[in-house]
Scaffold this motif. Structure first.
Motif, PDB file in Angstrom:
ATOM      1  N   ASP A 163     -11.180 -26.087  43.569  1.00 23.76           N
ATOM      2  CA  ASP A 163     -10.103 -26.012  42.577  1.00 23.76           C
ATOM      3  C   ASP A 163      -9.134 -24.854  42.816  1.00 23.76           C
ATOM      4  OD1 ASP A 163     -10.996 -28.281  41.183  1.00 23.76           O
ATOM      5  OD2 ASP A 163     -12.467 -27.077  40.085  1.00 23.76           O
ATOM      6  N   VAL A 164      -9.134 -24.305  44.021  1.00 27.60           N
ATOM      7  CA  VAL A 164      -8.200 -23.225  44.348  1.00 27.60           C
ATOM      8  C   VAL A 164      -6.863 -23.834  44.755  1.00 27.60           C
ATOM      9  CG1 VAL A 164      -7.717 -21.366  46.010  1.00 27.60           C
ATOM     10  CG2 VAL A 164      -9.969 -21.536  44.942  1.00 27.60           C
ATOM     11  N   ASP A 165      -5.792 -23.318  44.149  1.00 31.58           N
ATOM     12  CA  ASP A 165      -4.440 -23.809  44.430  1.00 31.58           C
ATOM     13  C   ASP A 165      -3.754 -23.045  45.554  1.00 31.58           C
ATOM     14  OD1 ASP A 165      -4.635 -25.578  42.208  1.00 31.58           O
ATOM     15  OD2 ASP A 165      -4.078 -23.925  40.879  1.00 31.58           O
ATOM     16  N   PHE A 166      -4.179 -21.796  45.778  1.00 37.19           N
ATOM     17  CA  PHE A 166      -3.568 -20.957  46.809  1.00 37.19           C
ATOM     18  C   PHE A 166      -4.612 -19.996  47.326  1.00 37.19           C
ATOM     19  CE2 PHE A 166      -1.406 -17.007  48.081  1.00 37.19           C
ATOM     20  CZ  PHE A 166      -0.605 -17.501  49.088  1.00 37.19           C
ATOM     21  N   LEU A 167      -4.779 -19.949  48.640  1.00 35.87           N
ATOM     22  CA  LEU A 167      -5.748 -19.069  49.285  1.00 35.87           C
ATOM     23  C   LEU A 167      -5.013 -18.127  50.218  1.00 35.87           C
ATOM     24  CD1 LEU A 167      -8.664 -18.231  49.977  1.00 35.87           C
ATOM     25  CD2 LEU A 167      -8.690 -20.086  51.661  1.00 35.87           C
ATOM     26  N   ALA A 168      -4.962 -16.849  49.861  1.00 33.09           N
ATOM     27  CA  ALA A 168      -4.296 -15.839  50.678  1.00 33.09           C
ATOM     28  C   ALA A 168      -5.292 -15.182  51.629  1.00 33.09           C
ATOM     29  CB  ALA A 168      -3.659 -14.785  49.773  1.00 33.09           C
ATOM     30  N   SER A 169      -4.770 -14.392  52.545  1.00 34.58           N
ATOM     31  CA  SER A 169      -5.618 -13.732  53.540  1.00 34.58           C
ATOM     32  C   SER A 169      -6.645 -12.807  52.894  1.00 34.58           C
ATOM     33  CB  SER A 169      -4.766 -12.967  54.548  1.00 34.58           C
ATOM     34  OG  SER A 169      -4.001 -11.978  53.891  1.00 34.58           O
ATOM     35  N   ALA A 170      -6.320 -12.206  51.754  1.00 35.73           N
ATOM     36  CA  ALA A 170      -7.286 -11.340  51.070  1.00 35.73           C
ATOM     37  C   ALA A 170      -8.518 -12.133  50.653  1.00 35.73           C
ATOM     38  CB  ALA A 170      -6.639 -10.683  49.856  1.00 35.73           C
ATOM     39  N   GLY A 171      -8.312 -13.357  50.180  1.00 29.82           N
ATOM     40  CA  GLY A 171      -9.429 -14.220  49.818  1.00 29.82           C
ATOM     41  C   GLY A 171     -10.257 -14.613  51.025  1.00 29.82           C
ATOM     42  N   MET A 172      -9.570 -14.876  52.135  1.00 32.63           N
ATOM     43  CA  MET A 172     -10.288 -15.206  53.372  1.00 32.63           C
ATOM     44  C   MET A 172     -11.128 -14.019  53.834  1.00 32.63           C
ATOM     45  SD  MET A 172      -7.530 -17.343  55.583  1.00 32.63           S
ATOM     46  CE  MET A 172      -6.170 -18.099  54.716  1.00 32.63           C
ATOM     47  N   GLY A 173     -10.606 -12.825  53.672  1.00 31.41           N
ATOM     48  CA  GLY A 173     -11.351 -11.625  54.044  1.00 31.41           C
ATOM     49  C   GLY A 173     -12.632 -11.472  53.237  1.00 31.41           C
ATOM     50  N   VAL A 174     -12.575 -11.817  51.956  1.00 34.54           N
ATOM     51  CA  VAL A 174     -13.768 -11.761  51.112  1.00 34.54           C
ATOM     52  C   VAL A 174     -14.806 -12.761  51.609  1.00 34.54           C
ATOM     53  CG1 VAL A 174     -14.656 -12.200  48.787  1.00 34.54           C
ATOM     54  CG2 VAL A 174     -12.554 -10.886  49.092  1.00 34.54           C
ATOM     55  N   LEU A 175     -14.370 -13.934  52.038  1.00 33.78           N
ATOM     56  CA  LEU A 175     -15.302 -14.939  52.559  1.00 33.78           C
ATOM     57  C   LEU A 175     -15.993 -14.456  53.826  1.00 33.78           C
ATOM     58  CD1 LEU A 175     -13.172 -18.178  52.040  1.00 33.78           C
ATOM     59  CD2 LEU A 175     -15.027 -17.310  50.587  1.00 33.78           C
ATOM     60  N   VAL A 176     -15.233 -13.839  54.728  1.00 31.40           N
ATOM     61  CA  VAL A 176     -15.820 -13.317  55.970  1.00 31.40           C
ATOM     62  C   VAL A 176     -16.810 -12.201  55.653  1.00 31.40           C
ATOM     63  CG1 VAL A 176     -15.327 -12.128  58.136  1.00 31.40           C
ATOM     64  CG2 VAL A 176     -13.880 -14.028  57.398  1.00 31.40           C
ATOM     65  N   SER A 177     -16.439 -11.329  54.738  1.00 35.31           N
ATOM     66  CA  SER A 177     -17.325 -10.238  54.339  1.00 35.31           C
ATOM     67  C   SER A 177     -18.618 -10.771  53.728  1.00 35.31           C
ATOM     68  CB  SER A 177     -16.601  -9.328  53.341  1.00 35.31           C
ATOM     69  OG  SER A 177     -17.461  -8.325  52.873  1.00 35.31           O
ATOM     70  N   ALA A 178     -18.501 -11.800  52.893  1.00 37.61           N
ATOM     71  CA  ALA A 178     -19.683 -12.400  52.284  1.00 37.61           C
ATOM     72  C   ALA A 178     -20.578 -13.026  53.341  1.00 37.61           C
ATOM     73  CB  ALA A 178     -19.268 -13.447  51.254  1.00 37.61           C
ATOM     74  N   ARG A 179     -19.974 -13.686  54.298  1.00 35.89           N
ATOM     75  CA  ARG A 179     -20.759 -14.269  55.397  1.00 35.89           C
ATOM     76  C   ARG A 179     -21.488 -13.184  56.172  1.00 35.89           C
ATOM     77  NH1 ARG A 179     -21.007 -13.490  60.103  1.00 35.89           N
ATOM     78  NH2 ARG A 179     -19.628 -14.568  61.428  1.00 35.89           N
ATOM     79  N   ASP A 180     -20.827 -12.054  56.393  1.00 34.07           N
ATOM     80  CA  ASP A 180     -21.465 -10.935  57.085  1.00 34.07           C
ATOM     81  C   ASP A 180     -22.619 -10.360  56.267  1.00 34.07           C
ATOM     82  OD1 ASP A 180     -19.657 -11.305  59.142  1.00 34.07           O
ATOM     83  OD2 ASP A 180     -18.403  -9.579  58.596  1.00 34.07           O
ATOM     84  N   GLN A 181     -22.447 -10.275  54.954  1.00 34.69           N
ATOM     85  CA  GLN A 181     -23.490  -9.740  54.071  1.00 34.69           C
ATOM     86  C   GLN A 181     -24.731 -10.631  54.050  1.00 34.69           C
ATOM     87  OE1 GLN A 181     -20.879  -9.356  50.473  1.00 34.69           O
ATOM     88  NE2 GLN A 181     -22.105  -7.527  50.155  1.00 34.69           N
ATOM     89  N   THR A 182     -24.547 -11.926  54.192  1.00 39.20           N
ATOM     90  CA  THR A 182     -25.658 -12.863  54.093  1.00 39.20           C
ATOM     91  C   THR A 182     -26.310 -13.163  55.438  1.00 39.20           C
ATOM     92  OG1 THR A 182     -24.169 -14.759  54.270  1.00 39.20           O
ATOM     93  CG2 THR A 182     -24.696 -13.988  52.051  1.00 39.20           C
ATOM     94  N   ALA A 183     -25.698 -12.747  56.521  1.00 40.31           N
ATOM     95  CA  ALA A 183     -26.177 -13.095  57.866  1.00 40.31           C
ATOM     96  C   ALA A 183     -27.654 -12.740  58.036  1.00 40.31           C
ATOM     97  CB  ALA A 183     -25.341 -12.400  58.925  1.00 40.31           C
ATOM     98  N   GLY A 184     -28.440 -13.756  58.397  1.00 38.66           N
ATOM     99  CA  GLY A 184     -29.846 -13.550  58.710  1.00 38.66           C
ATOM    100  C   GLY A 184     -30.764 -13.516  57.501  1.00 38.66           C
TER     101      GLY A 184
END
Length: 127
Positions: free
Chosen positions: A65-86
Motif C-alpha cells: 500500500d505504499v504510494d511512493f518509495l524514496a531512496s531513504a526507504g530503500m536504505g531502511v530495507l537494506v539496513s534491515a536485511r543486514d540486521q537480520t542476516a544469518g
C-alpha cells in the motif's frame, strides 16, 4: 504453516504514512501505507527494530500500500536485511510501479528478497 495472527499493533507515524505490525505465527509483518521517504523512513526503522527485539523467526516488510518509495526507504530495507542476516529470515513484499519498480531499477530486488505477495514471501521464508 500457522496462519493465526497473534497480535496487531498500529504505530502512529508522520502524516501521509502509517505502519502496522502484525504477527503470523513467529513471523513479524510490518505493513506500510502511504509515502515512504526521508521524513517517514525513521518510523519504519523504529518499527523494524521493535519487531526484531521480539525475536521473530522471519520479518516481512509489506509495501503493497505504499504510494511512493524514496531512496531513504530503500536504505531502511537494506539496513534491515543486514540486521537480520544469518539470524532471521527477511523479505519485502512489493508489486507495482511505485515500489517494486524502483527496487528493481536500483538493483535491490535480489538484495532484499522481493516478492509480489505476502503468501509468496512467507513461502520463500519457509513459513
Amino acid at each position: 504453516m500457522e496462519q493465526s495472527s497473534s497480535a496487531t499493533n498500529g504505530v502512529a507515524t508522520a502524516p501521509g504514512c502509517s505502519i502496522n505490525e502484525e504477527w503470523i505465527g513467529r513471523t513479524a509483518v510490518i505493513s506500510v501505507s502511504g509515502v515512504l521517504d526521508m521524513l517517514t523512513s525513521p518510523q519504519l526503522e523504529a518499527a523494524i527494530s521493535a519487531a526484531l527485539q521480539k525475536n521473530p523467526t522471519a520479518l516481512v516488510v509489506d509495501l503493497t500500500d505504499v504510494d511512493f518509495l524514496a531512496s531513504a526507504g530503500m536504505g531502511v530495507l537494506v539496513s534491515a536485511r543486514d540486521q537480520t542476516a544469518g539470524t532471521t529470515g527477511f523479505a519485502v513484499v512489493a508489486s507495482g510501479p511505485a515500489t517494486s519498480r524502483p527496487l528493481k531499477l536500483v538493483g535491490l530486488a535480489e538484495v532484499v528478497g522481493l516478492y509480489p505477495t505476502l503468501d509468496e514471501a512467507r513461502a520463500a521464508l519457509g513459513e
